[in-house]
Write a protein that holds these residues in place. Structure first.
Motif, PDB file in Angstrom:
ATOM      1  N   LYS A   1       4.849   2.952   7.350  1.00  0.00           N
ATOM      2  CA  LYS A   1       5.604   2.748   8.596  1.00  0.00           C
ATOM      3  C   LYS A   1       6.456   1.485   8.530  1.00  0.00           C
ATOM      4  CE  LYS A   1       4.130   6.319  10.757  1.00  0.00           C
ATOM      5  NZ  LYS A   1       4.950   7.494  10.824  1.00  0.00           N
ATOM      6  N   LEU A   2       5.931   0.435   7.905  1.00  0.00           N
ATOM      7  CA  LEU A   2       6.711  -0.801   7.804  1.00  0.00           C
ATOM      8  C   LEU A   2       7.983  -0.593   6.997  1.00  0.00           C
ATOM      9  CD1 LEU A   2       4.001  -3.568   7.322  1.00  0.00           C
ATOM     10  CD2 LEU A   2       5.480  -3.190   9.282  1.00  0.00           C
ATOM     11  N   VAL A   3       7.866   0.115   5.895  1.00  0.00           N
ATOM     12  CA  VAL A   3       9.047   0.389   5.077  1.00  0.00           C
ATOM     13  C   VAL A   3      10.037   1.252   5.856  1.00  0.00           C
ATOM     14  CG1 VAL A   3       9.826   1.602   2.994  1.00  0.00           C
ATOM     15  CG2 VAL A   3       7.832   0.098   2.892  1.00  0.00           C
TER      16      VAL A   3
ATOM     17  N   PHE B   1      15.748   0.309  11.118  1.00  0.00           N
ATOM     18  CA  PHE B   1      16.179  -0.578  12.201  1.00  0.00           C
ATOM     19  C   PHE B   1      16.455  -2.010  11.754  1.00  0.00           C
ATOM     20  CE2 PHE B   1      13.475   2.679  14.192  1.00  0.00           C
ATOM     21  CZ  PHE B   1      14.418   3.256  15.024  1.00  0.00           C
ATOM     22  N   GLY B   2      16.226  -2.338  10.511  1.00  0.00           N
ATOM     23  CA  GLY B   2      16.475  -3.688  10.020  1.00  0.00           C
ATOM     24  C   GLY B   2      15.202  -4.516   9.961  1.00  0.00           C
ATOM     25  N   ALA B   3      15.233  -5.523   9.139  1.00  0.00           N
ATOM     26  CA  ALA B   3      14.048  -6.352   8.920  1.00  0.00           C
ATOM     27  C   ALA B   3      13.671  -7.176  10.138  1.00  0.00           C
ATOM     28  CB  ALA B   3      14.271  -7.271   7.722  1.00  0.00           C
ATOM     29  N   SER B   4      14.599  -7.399  11.051  1.00  0.00           N
ATOM     30  CA  SER B   4      14.294  -8.207  12.238  1.00  0.00           C
ATOM     31  C   SER B   4      13.287  -7.520  13.159  1.00  0.00           C
ATOM     32  CB  SER B   4      15.569  -8.510  13.021  1.00  0.00           C
ATOM     33  OG  SER B   4      16.142  -7.308  13.487  1.00  0.00           O
ATOM     34  N   THR B   5      13.163  -6.206  13.061  1.00  0.00           N
ATOM     35  CA  THR B   5      12.199  -5.487  13.907  1.00  0.00           C
ATOM     36  C   THR B   5      10.761  -5.678  13.438  1.00  0.00           C
ATOM     37  OG1 THR B   5      12.484  -3.482  12.590  1.00  0.00           O
ATOM     38  CG2 THR B   5      13.868  -3.720  14.540  1.00  0.00           C
TER      39      THR B   5
END
Length: 184
Positions: free
Chosen positions: A32-34, A40-44
């Protein structure tokens, strides 16, 4: 004769289930993290911080005080389930009501303190048990009250009773007695 026991000597059912559950959970979390970071971008990923603190805290408790977990595994599983229920229910509630989700959960702070106490041995076993009982019972009470209030508010907004949509609902929230199809 157990088949698994012939290949893995000292493998008990509870250890096998714990290992399978842990590996499936780790796979799901990283998958899910990947997915979220690519879409949505790494900021999420900052919004997943409460889930990481939940995961790390439970891991620390189980690895540093396994006897606490083994003696109180039912209460520990209920405690983790209650925390996860609150996190999941809040996400759904915020989505349904179009509110901004705040990932920070106050209810996870005692779990983090419990993990700290287990890691650095700041409490005796009896104190850890008492803390866990108080935490689990107060969290369960809080979640029951929160759920009842949310169900009542949703029923008031929709002007229906929970689990009963045939009984008339007055604006004051009181039920009018119905006898033979007519109000008294």
């Amino acid at each position: 004769a157990p088949v698994i026991g012939t290949y893995i000597p000292s493998c008990e059912n509870r250890l096998l289930m714990m290992g399978l559950t842990t590996s499936a959970s780790i796979r799901e979390v990283f998958g899910k993290l990947v997915y979220v970071s690519r879409k949505f971008g790494a900021s999420t990923l900052f919004s997943t911080l409460p889930y990481w603190s939940f995961f790390v805290s439970t891991f620390v408790i189980v690895t540093h005080k396994p006897d606490l977990f083994e003696r109180n595994h039912g209460m520990f599983v209920n405690l983790c389930s209650a925390i996860f229920f609150d996190m999941t229910a809040q996400i759904m509630f915020d989505h349904i009501t179009s509110q901004t989700y705040s990932g920070f959960r106050w209810i996870i702070l005692p779990l983090m303190y419990l993990a700290y106490a287990c890691k650095f041995n700041t409490m005796e076993d009896s104190q850890l048990y008492t803390f866990m009982v108080a935490y689990c019972s107060s969290l369960t009470t809080f979640l029951l009250l929160k759920s009842a209030i949310i169900i009542n508010e949703i029923g008031s907004c929709l002007k229906i009773w929970c689990f009963d949509i045939t009984t008339p609902y007055d604006d004051e929230g009181s039920v009018s007695p119905v006898v033979n199809g007519s109000k008294k």
